[in-house]
Design a protein around this motif. Sequence first.
Motif, mmCIF file in Angstrom:
data_model
loop_
_atom_site.group_PDB
_atom_site.id
_atom_site.type_symbol
_atom_site.label_atom_id
_atom_site.label_comp_id
_atom_site.label_asym_id
_atom_site.label_seq_id
_atom_site.Cartn_x
_atom_site.Cartn_y
_atom_site.Cartn_z
ATOM 1 N N VAL A 90 -22.397 3.941 17.531
ATOM 2 C CA VAL A 90 -22.134 2.743 16.737
ATOM 3 C C VAL A 90 -22.616 1.529 17.517
ATOM 4 C CG1 VAL A 90 -20.279 1.259 15.861
ATOM 5 C CG2 VAL A 90 -20.131 3.710 15.540
ATOM 6 N N VAL A 91 -23.186 0.570 16.784
ATOM 7 C CA VAL A 91 -23.551 -0.709 17.382
ATOM 8 C C VAL A 91 -22.622 -1.772 16.802
ATOM 9 C CG1 VAL A 91 -25.347 -2.466 17.640
ATOM 10 C CG2 VAL A 91 -25.970 -0.039 17.640
ATOM 11 N N LEU A 92 -21.864 -2.423 17.664
ATOM 12 C CA LEU A 92 -21.017 -3.528 17.215
ATOM 13 C C LEU A 92 -21.860 -4.797 17.190
ATOM 14 C CD1 LEU A 92 -17.651 -2.987 19.136
ATOM 15 C CD2 LEU A 92 -18.265 -2.285 16.812
ATOM 16 N N VAL A 93 -21.784 -5.507 16.079
ATOM 17 C CA VAL A 93 -22.505 -6.759 15.909
ATOM 18 C C VAL A 93 -21.466 -7.857 15.688
ATOM 19 C CG1 VAL A 93 -24.199 -8.022 14.534
ATOM 20 C CG2 VAL A 93 -24.473 -5.544 14.904
ATOM 21 N N PRO A 94 -21.257 -8.713 16.687
ATOM 22 C CA PRO A 94 -20.256 -9.774 16.528
ATOM 23 C C PRO A 94 -20.715 -10.848 15.542
ATOM 24 C CG PRO A 94 -21.356 -9.955 18.661
ATOM 25 C CD PRO A 94 -21.878 -8.716 18.009
ATOM 26 N N VAL A 95 -19.782 -11.296 14.713
ATOM 27 C CA VAL A 95 -20.060 -12.330 13.720
ATOM 28 C C VAL A 95 -19.946 -13.699 14.395
ATOM 29 C CG1 VAL A 95 -19.257 -13.379 11.557
ATOM 30 C CG2 VAL A 95 -19.249 -10.880 11.830
ATOM 31 N N PRO A 96 -20.940 -14.565 14.177
ATOM 32 C CA PRO A 96 -20.886 -15.902 14.781
ATOM 33 C C PRO A 96 -19.705 -16.724 14.269
ATOM 34 C CG PRO A 96 -23.102 -15.410 14.006
ATOM 35 C CD PRO A 96 -22.200 -14.325 13.465
ATOM 36 N N ASN A 97 -19.227 -17.608 15.125
ATOM 37 C CA ASN A 97 -18.148 -18.510 14.731
ATOM 38 C C ASN A 97 -18.754 -19.770 14.115
ATOM 39 O OD1 ASN A 97 -19.029 -20.146 16.856
ATOM 40 N ND2 ASN A 97 -17.356 -19.598 18.203
ATOM 41 N N SER A 98 -17.965 -20.806 13.962
ATOM 42 C CA SER A 98 -18.426 -22.018 13.290
ATOM 43 C C SER A 98 -19.514 -22.759 14.063
ATOM 44 C CB SER A 98 -17.248 -22.948 13.008
ATOM 45 O OG SER A 98 -16.628 -23.335 14.222
ATOM 46 N N SER A 99 -19.726 -22.425 15.328
ATOM 47 C CA SER A 99 -20.816 -23.037 16.089
ATOM 48 C C SER A 99 -22.163 -22.418 15.721
ATOM 49 C CB SER A 99 -20.587 -22.872 17.596
ATOM 50 O OG SER A 99 -20.830 -21.517 17.997
ATOM 51 N N ASN B 233 -22.837 -19.312 16.712
ATOM 52 C CA ASN B 233 -23.049 -18.302 17.752
ATOM 53 C C ASN B 233 -21.826 -17.410 17.886
ATOM 54 O OD1 ASN B 233 -25.640 -19.359 18.811
ATOM 55 N ND2 ASN B 233 -24.380 -21.136 19.264
ATOM 56 N N ALA B 234 -22.064 -16.172 18.273
ATOM 57 C CA ALA B 234 -20.954 -15.260 18.555
ATOM 58 C C ALA B 234 -20.472 -15.558 19.969
ATOM 59 C CB ALA B 234 -21.414 -13.819 18.438
ATOM 60 N N VAL B 235 -19.249 -16.000 20.085
ATOM 61 C CA VAL B 235 -18.700 -16.335 21.400
ATOM 62 C C VAL B 235 -17.534 -15.383 21.679
ATOM 63 C CG1 VAL B 235 -17.704 -18.141 22.851
ATOM 64 C CG2 VAL B 235 -19.454 -18.731 21.150
ATOM 65 N N THR B 236 -16.385 -15.659 21.089
ATOM 66 C CA THR B 236 -15.233 -14.794 21.354
ATOM 67 C C THR B 236 -15.358 -13.450 20.644
ATOM 68 O OG1 THR B 236 -13.947 -15.875 19.608
ATOM 69 C CG2 THR B 236 -13.669 -16.698 21.867
ATOM 70 N N THR B 237 -16.091 -13.391 19.524
ATOM 71 C CA THR B 237 -16.309 -12.092 18.883
ATOM 72 C C THR B 237 -17.230 -11.225 19.747
ATOM 73 O OG1 THR B 237 -18.064 -13.058 17.509
ATOM 74 C CG2 THR B 237 -15.865 -12.802 16.509
ATOM 75 N N LEU B 238 -18.133 -11.851 20.489
ATOM 76 C CA LEU B 238 -18.967 -11.116 21.436
ATOM 77 C C LEU B 238 -18.109 -10.584 22.584
ATOM 78 C CD1 LEU B 238 -21.713 -10.126 22.453
ATOM 79 C CD2 LEU B 238 -22.090 -12.416 23.431
ATOM 80 N N MET B 239 -17.187 -11.406 23.064
ATOM 81 C CA MET B 239 -16.261 -10.949 24.113
ATOM 82 C C MET B 239 -15.443 -9.763 23.608
ATOM 83 S SD MET B 239 -15.060 -14.771 25.340
ATOM 84 C CE MET B 239 -13.720 -14.228 26.372
ATOM 85 N N LEU B 240 -14.968 -9.855 22.368
ATOM 86 C CA LEU B 240 -14.175 -8.783 21.770
ATOM 87 C C LEU B 240 -15.009 -7.510 21.632
ATOM 88 C CD1 LEU B 240 -11.597 -7.750 20.388
ATOM 89 C CD2 LEU B 240 -12.399 -8.841 18.276
ATOM 90 N N ASP C 107 -25.877 -8.640 20.099
ATOM 91 C CA ASP C 107 -25.630 -9.987 19.588
ATOM 92 C C ASP C 107 -26.796 -10.330 18.658
ATOM 93 O OD1 ASP C 107 -24.701 -12.548 19.168
ATOM 94 O OD2 ASP C 107 -25.253 -13.289 21.158
ATOM 95 N N ALA C 108 -26.738 -9.808 17.419
ATOM 96 C CA ALA C 108 -27.883 -9.816 16.515
ATOM 97 C C ALA C 108 -27.856 -10.904 15.453
ATOM 98 C CB ALA C 108 -27.993 -8.451 15.827
ATOM 99 N N LEU C 109 -26.762 -11.634 15.329
ATOM 100 C CA LEU C 109 -26.635 -12.627 14.260
ATOM 101 C C LEU C 109 -26.481 -14.037 14.812
ATOM 102 C CD1 LEU C 109 -24.058 -10.869 11.898
ATOM 103 C CD2 LEU C 109 -26.519 -11.094 11.527
#
Length: 125
Positions: A50-59, A61-68, A83-85
């Motif tokens: 599985v590849v996890l793709v973090p969803v960007p936040n309101s900035s 960019n994926a910040v805390t979702t990337l950490m998660l 970090d594809a999005l």
Amino acid sequence: MNQQKLTIIAPFEYGRENSRAISHGIKSGDDTAITEAARVLSTCIGNDPVVLVPVPNSSGNAVTTLMLANKVATFKPNVTVTDALYGDARQKAYDIKRSGKTVDRQDYNLRLKATVSAKAVLIDN
């Protein structure tokens, strides 16, 4: 448009137990909250690659979702993270909802910046 089945897994029901505190902790980058959420999320992922793709936040960019996502990968050897999005900076979804408006998918304007070759799982908070 290429449409595929989307399955949503929500192991935490917002407002129950300590889920609200964990959610707010993730948004602020709290390692304890991120680790707890990652531990629970890792139990929802099977053993196939599985590849996890973090969803960007309101900035945008994926910040805390990337950490998660990265923390989930420490619990599951079959998981990689890409970090594809990215998207446009926008008003926070929470603030949009509080103002009585509906969040529309166009508000996110998400775009790919990397190719995802395996089964992709979006991870958001």
